[in-house]
Scaffold this active site. Structure first.
Site, mmCIF file in Angstrom:
data_model
loop_
_atom_site.group_PDB
_atom_site.id
_atom_site.type_symbol
_atom_site.label_atom_id
_atom_site.label_comp_id
_atom_site.label_asym_id
_atom_site.label_seq_id
_atom_site.Cartn_x
_atom_site.Cartn_y
_atom_site.Cartn_z
ATOM 1 C CB CYS A 32 2.557 6.381 -5.898
ATOM 2 S SG CYS A 32 3.263 7.828 -5.604
ATOM 3 C CG HIS A 38 3.523 4.851 -1.623
ATOM 4 N ND1 HIS A 38 4.527 4.097 -2.286
ATOM 5 C CD2 HIS A 38 3.917 6.063 -1.695
ATOM 6 C CE1 HIS A 38 4.956 4.649 -3.380
ATOM 7 N NE2 HIS A 38 4.685 5.957 -3.158
ATOM 8 C CD GLU A 53 3.190 0.846 -1.514
ATOM 9 O OE1 GLU A 53 2.197 1.119 -1.580
ATOM 10 O OE2 GLU A 53 4.181 1.316 -2.160
HETATM 11 N N1 GLN Z 1 5.784 11.274 -8.833
HETATM 12 C C1 GLN Z 1 6.229 9.961 -9.203
HETATM 13 C C2 GLN Z 1 6.143 10.016 -10.758
HETATM 14 O O1 GLN Z 1 5.874 10.627 -11.259
HETATM 15 C C3 GLN Z 1 5.482 9.051 -8.368
HETATM 16 C C4 GLN Z 1 6.023 8.757 -7.152
HETATM 17 C C5 GLN Z 1 5.825 7.421 -6.529
HETATM 18 O O2 GLN Z 1 5.374 6.545 -6.991
HETATM 19 N N2 GLN Z 1 6.333 7.171 -5.210
HETATM 20 O O3 GLN Z 1 6.506 8.837 -11.286
#
Ligand code: GLN
Length: 208
Positions: free
Chosen positions: A84, A180, A182
Site C-alpha cells: 500500500c 494489505h 498483513e
Molecule cells: N493512499 C494512502 C497513501 O497515500 C495509502 C493507504 C494505505 O497504505 N492504506 O499513503
C-alpha cells in the site's frame, strides 16, 4: 533470518505478526523486528515497508536517513516488500498528489502509481484475487484507500491484477503490493516473500 519492518508509521505490528507466523509455517529459524534507524537495517536479510500514509512515512524515513540506506541495500539485492503506502514509496513515478505533497519516492521500481486511485469515497473493500504465483486458491485482497499501479516498464513485471488494474508488481528482489496482505490470515504472500529472502545471497556477502 532477520526481517525488518520499517516502523516509523503505519501497519507495523500486523506485518511483524504475520511474518513470524509465516516463518513458523515454513520452519524458518528467524524473527521479524521493527526497524527505525539505519543501524536496525545493518543485519536484516529482508525488509518490509508497510502501509500507512505515504507522505508521512517518506518524511520520517528521510529524516532518519533510512531512505538512502534502503536504496543502497536494494541495489545490493536485499529483498524488499512494500504494501500500500509502501508500494507507493517504491515507485519511480507518482500522480499529481504524490508530486504536490513532495513525497520522497525511493524509485526502486519501474512503476508509476496513482496514490488514491479508488477515490476518497471508497474507503476500503475486499475482493478475491487470482494470483498465479501463489497457487490456485483465491487470495482475499483487502484494499484500504489503496493506490493502483498505473503502468510497469523496464525490468518490472506485473505480479497481480484485479480486473483491469495492476495490484502487484515485481522487479527482481523488490515487490510492490497495493493491498494489505498483513491484515488477513492467509500467509501465502508473506511466505512467497520469505522464500525470496531465503533464496538471496547471504546478507553479508556483498556488504562491507
Ligand atoms: N493512499 C494512502 C497513501 O497515500 C495509502 C493507504 C494505505 O497504505 N492504506 O499513503
Amino acid at each position: 533470518m532477520k526481517v525488518g519492518v520499517i516502523a516509523v508509521q503505519g501497519a507495523v505490528t500486523e506485518h511483524i505478526d504475520i511474518l513470524r507466523k509465516a516463518m513458523n509455517e515454513l520452519k524458518i529459524a528467524g524473527n521479524a523486528v521493527p526497524a527505525r534507524t539505519t543501524i536496525d537495517l545493518d543485519d536484516v536479510s529482508g525488509l518490509v515497508i508497510p502501509g500507512g500514509e505515504s507522505t508521512t512515512i517518506s518524511r520520517l524515513m528521510f529524516d532518519a536517513g533510512l531512505q538512502q540506506k534502503i536504496i543502497e541495500l536494494a541495489m545490493e539485492g536485499l529483498p524488499i516488500l512494500g504494501t500500500c503506502a509502501g508500494a507507493i514509496l517504491l515507485a519511480k513515478e507518482g500522480d499529481e498528489e504524490v508530486q504536490q505533497t513532495k513525497t520522497n519516492l525511493l524509485g526502486l521500481m519501474d512503476i508509476s502509481v496513482n496514490r488514491n486511485a479508488y477515490g476518497r469515497q471508497v474507503d476500503s473493500f475486499e475482493v478475491d484475487l487470482q494470483i498465479d504465483e501463489i497457487g490456485k486458491r483465491p487470495f482475499k485482497g483487502i484494499f484500504i484507500r489503496a493506490p493502483t499501479i498505473e503502468k510497469v516498464w523496464g525490468l518490472t513485471s506485473v505480479w497481480a491484477e484485479y480486473e483491469d488494474t495492476i495490484v502487484g508488481a515485481k522487479k527482481g528482489n523488490v515487490m510492490a503490493i497495493t493491498f494489505h496482505p498483513e491484515l488477513g490470515d492467509d500467509l501465502r504472500i508473506h511466505e512467497y516473500f520469505l522464500k525470496m529472502v531465503l533464496n538471496q545471497k547471504p546478507p553479508t556477502a556483498n556488504r562491507v
